[in-house]
Design a protein around this motif. Structure first.
Motif, PDB file in Angstrom:
ATOM      1  N   ASP A  41      44.188  49.308  47.183  1.00 28.27           N
ATOM      2  CA  ASP A  41      44.899  50.151  48.306  1.00 28.27           C
ATOM      3  C   ASP A  41      46.353  49.455  48.778  1.00 28.27           C
ATOM      4  N   GLY A  42      46.669  48.316  47.862  1.00 23.53           N
ATOM      5  CA  GLY A  42      47.928  47.829  47.902  1.00 23.53           C
ATOM      6  C   GLY A  42      48.029  46.889  49.106  1.00 23.53           C
ATOM      7  N   SER A  43      47.071  46.296  49.731  1.00 25.06           N
ATOM      8  CA  SER A  43      47.081  45.381  50.729  1.00 25.06           C
ATOM      9  C   SER A  43      47.220  44.000  50.303  1.00 25.06           C
ATOM     10  N   ALA A  44      47.251  43.916  48.853  1.00 22.09           N
ATOM     11  CA  ALA A  44      47.143  42.409  48.358  1.00 22.09           C
ATOM     12  C   ALA A  44      48.598  41.454  48.650  1.00 22.09           C
ATOM     13  N   ARG A  45      49.522  42.048  49.057  1.00 21.35           N
ATOM     14  CA  ARG A  45      50.793  41.044  49.270  1.00 21.35           C
ATOM     15  C   ARG A  45      50.428  39.809  48.474  1.00 21.35           C
ATOM     16  N   GLY A  46      51.512  39.742  47.593  1.00 21.09           N
ATOM     17  CA  GLY A  46      51.340  38.486  46.857  1.00 21.09           C
ATOM     18  C   GLY A  46      50.141  38.301  46.337  1.00 21.09           C
ATOM     19  N   PHE A  47      49.776  36.994  45.581  1.00 21.71           N
ATOM     20  CA  PHE A  47      48.347  36.851  44.974  1.00 21.71           C
ATOM     21  C   PHE A  47      48.026  37.979  44.076  1.00 21.71           C
ATOM     22  N   VAL A  48      49.056  39.012  43.432  1.00 25.54           N
ATOM     23  CA  VAL A  48      48.428  40.099  42.771  1.00 25.54           C
ATOM     24  C   VAL A  48      47.961  39.480  41.437  1.00 25.54           C
ATOM     25  N   SER A  49      48.808  38.636  40.754  1.00 23.47           N
ATOM     26  CA  SER A  49      48.423  38.149  39.320  1.00 23.47           C
ATOM     27  C   SER A  49      47.107  37.319  39.406  1.00 23.47           C
ATOM     28  N   GLU A  50      47.080  36.404  40.611  1.00 19.95           N
ATOM     29  CA  GLU A  50      45.754  35.919  40.771  1.00 19.95           C
ATOM     30  C   GLU A  50      44.622  36.559  40.798  1.00 19.95           C
ATOM     31  N   ARG A  51      44.742  37.795  41.583  1.00 20.04           N
ATOM     32  CA  ARG A  51      43.523  38.570  41.488  1.00 20.04           C
ATOM     33  C   ARG A  51      43.353  39.128  40.261  1.00 20.04           C
ATOM     34  N   ILE A  52      44.200  39.406  39.536  1.00 23.13           N
ATOM     35  CA  ILE A  52      44.245  40.228  38.344  1.00 23.13           C
ATOM     36  C   ILE A  52      43.522  39.076  37.220  1.00 23.13           C
ATOM     37  N   ALA A  53      43.715  37.908  37.098  1.00 18.96           N
ATOM     38  CA  ALA A  53      43.278  36.783  36.455  1.00 18.96           C
ATOM     39  C   ALA A  53      42.079  36.805  36.647  1.00 18.96           C
ATOM     40  N   PHE A  54      41.321  36.768  38.207  1.00 15.21           N
ATOM     41  CA  PHE A  54      40.117  36.465  38.438  1.00 15.21           C
ATOM     42  C   PHE A  54      39.255  37.594  37.881  1.00 15.21           C
ATOM     43  N   LEU A  55      39.645  39.038  38.012  1.00 14.88           N
ATOM     44  CA  LEU A  55      39.102  39.932  37.651  1.00 14.88           C
ATOM     45  C   LEU A  55      38.868  40.220  36.031  1.00 14.88           C
ATOM     46  N   ILE A  56      39.824  39.776  35.075  1.00 11.00           N
ATOM     47  CA  ILE A  56      39.934  39.663  33.593  1.00 11.00           C
ATOM     48  C   ILE A  56      38.854  38.526  33.578  1.00 11.00           C
TER      49      ILE A  56
ATOM     50  N   ALA B   7      41.957  30.750  38.864  1.00 13.55           N
ATOM     51  CA  ALA B   7      41.471  32.008  39.371  1.00 13.55           C
ATOM     52  C   ALA B   7      40.505  32.660  37.961  1.00 13.55           C
ATOM     53  N   LEU B   8      41.218  32.525  37.010  1.00 10.93           N
ATOM     54  CA  LEU B   8      40.751  32.897  35.663  1.00 10.93           C
ATOM     55  C   LEU B   8      39.174  32.251  35.408  1.00 10.93           C
ATOM     56  N   LEU B   9      39.330  30.888  35.431  1.00 12.63           N
ATOM     57  CA  LEU B   9      37.938  29.949  35.469  1.00 12.63           C
ATOM     58  C   LEU B   9      36.920  30.467  36.478  1.00 12.63           C
ATOM     59  N   ALA B  10      37.310  30.774  37.707  1.00 14.97           N
ATOM     60  CA  ALA B  10      36.432  31.220  38.782  1.00 14.97           C
ATOM     61  C   ALA B  10      35.852  32.489  38.532  1.00 14.97           C
ATOM     62  N   GLY B  11      36.950  33.375  38.013  1.00 13.99           N
ATOM     63  CA  GLY B  11      36.145  34.708  37.720  1.00 13.99           C
ATOM     64  C   GLY B  11      35.093  34.660  36.446  1.00 13.99           C
ATOM     65  N   ALA B  12      35.430  33.807  35.361  1.00 19.58           N
ATOM     66  CA  ALA B  12      34.602  33.715  34.206  1.00 19.58           C
ATOM     67  C   ALA B  12      33.297  33.087  34.846  1.00 19.58           C
ATOM     68  N   LEU B  13      33.176  31.971  35.546  1.00 20.40           N
ATOM     69  CA  LEU B  13      32.069  31.626  36.066  1.00 20.40           C
ATOM     70  C   LEU B  13      31.199  32.333  36.796  1.00 20.40           C
ATOM     71  N   PHE B  14      31.938  33.147  37.951  1.00 21.59           N
ATOM     72  CA  PHE B  14      31.368  34.221  38.775  1.00 21.59           C
ATOM     73  C   PHE B  14      30.712  35.200  37.753  1.00 21.59           C
ATOM     74  N   GLY B  15      31.353  35.714  36.778  1.00 21.02           N
ATOM     75  CA  GLY B  15      30.802  36.756  35.692  1.00 21.02           C
ATOM     76  C   GLY B  15      29.731  36.342  35.232  1.00 21.02           C
ATOM     77  N   ALA B  16      29.828  35.009  34.365  1.00 22.36           N
ATOM     78  CA  ALA B  16      28.719  34.429  33.841  1.00 22.36           C
ATOM     79  C   ALA B  16      27.253  34.325  34.764  1.00 22.36           C
ATOM     80  N   GLY B  17      27.665  33.722  36.022  1.00 18.53           N
ATOM     81  CA  GLY B  17      26.473  33.738  37.252  1.00 18.53           C
ATOM     82  C   GLY B  17      25.858  35.035  37.434  1.00 18.53           C
ATOM     83  N   LEU B  18      26.819  36.120  37.504  1.00 18.51           N
ATOM     84  CA  LEU B  18      26.087  37.268  37.742  1.00 18.51           C
ATOM     85  C   LEU B  18      25.199  37.695  36.459  1.00 18.51           C
ATOM     86  N   HIS B  19      25.847  37.587  35.380  1.00 16.22           N
ATOM     87  CA  HIS B  19      25.043  38.146  34.256  1.00 16.22           C
ATOM     88  C   HIS B  19      23.842  37.542  33.982  1.00 16.22           C
ATOM     89  N   ILE B  20      23.937  36.111  34.052  1.00 11.11           N
ATOM     90  CA  ILE B  20      22.592  35.107  33.967  1.00 11.11           C
ATOM     91  C   ILE B  20      21.593  35.482  34.910  1.00 11.11           C
TER      92      ILE B  20
END
Lengths: 138, 142
Positions: A41-56, B7-20
């Motif tokens: 919804d576009g409310s991310a304001r900054g931290f966009v790449s950090e969120r994408i890295a997390f989701l990956i 963030a990538l590491l936290a996401g990976a650990l979160f994903g693995a935890g949900l999966h396991i």
């Protein structure tokens, strides 16, 4: 089965450590709906790449485990109407209520947040209601 | 380490935890919510297991700053409003309908098939509809 509890506890500890890493490292609350929804919804304001890295990471890690031969099945319903209704309600509800199982549940309850505890009570209660209601219909 | 790597590491650990933990299996989730049927307590162990490290982590934040700098989240608000209650109820109804919440919906994407994909697209549509719904609830309760 007792073994399910052990996997649940082990996986739960990993989820908690992931949330702790995101909090202590990046200073952010690890809520799946917030991280994803802020991008949508576009409310991310900054931290966009950090969120994408997390989701990956969230999407890729189970994919790797699956590719390595882990046999898993989501056992999700094949009913398109149920999937659409369920999906819309989850997306809408988590963003209106500002959190889901990870944000309100894990991160909220662990800091004794009243909002987290109240939200968790309501979404578990509503979830029980949906399961009981659908079992009567289907 | 920069914030993207963490963030990538936290996401990976979160994903693995949900999966396991089995939380990407809707039968386990619906089994937990089915308190009048054959109740499955797995989700309770997952939640309990996840809260333990976070309880410690929150205590550790006192008087410190995040590794990448900046500041930790503000103390939680105690404001219980219509958005919190209505949102939690809508979320719970959807959660109990399919057995997926946002984390597992993402984590199971690689093996969830068309059901998983349909759910995710519907969930994103619901998220788009959230800001106007929040505004509506605000004006209705103002």
């Amino acid at each position: 089965m007792p073994v399910d509890w052990i996997w649940g506890l082990a996986g739960g500890l990993m989820i908690g450590c992931a949330a702790a890493l995101y909090l202590l490292g990046n200073g952010r609350i690890m809520g799946a709906s917030g991280i994803l929804g802020g991008l949508i919804d576009g409310s991310a304001r900054g931290f966009v790449s950090e969120r994408i890295a997390f989701l990956i990471g969230v999407i890729a890690m189970p994919a790797v485990l699956f590719a390595l031969g882990d046999t898993v099945d989501t056992h999700a319903t094949g009913s398109v109407p149920l999937l659409i209704v369920g999906g819309v309600l989850v997306g809408l509800g988590t963003r209106v209520g500002n959190g889901c199982t990870s944000g309100h549940g894990v991160c909220g309850i662990s800091r004794l947040s009243l909002r987290g505890m109240v939200a968790t009570g309501f979404y578990i209660g509503a979830g029980v209601l949906a399961v009981v209601a659908l079992r009567g219909v289907l | 380490m920069n914030r993207l790597v963490m963030a990538l590491l936290a996401g990976a650990l979160f994903g693995a935890g949900l999966h396991i933990s089995g939380m990407t299996d809707t039968q386990k989730v619906l089994g937990f919510l089915d308190i009048f049927g054959e109740w499955d307590p797995t989700l309770m162990f997952v939640m309990g297991g996840a809260i333990i490290p976070m309880f410690v982590a929150w205590r550790f934040t006192r008087g410190r700053t995040p590794l990448v700098g900046g500041s930790f989240p503000a103390p939680p608000s105690d404001k219980i409003d219509a958005k919190l209650i209505v949102g939690a109820i809508l979320f719970g109804l959807g959660w109990g309908t399919v057995g997926l919440c946002p984390g597992p919906a993402l984590a199971s994407l690689s093996y969830g098939g068309s059901s998983g994909l349909i759910f995710l697209v519907a969930m994103l549509a619901g998220m788009v509809a959230a800001p106007p719904t929040r505004a509506l609830l605000d004006s209705a309760t103002a």
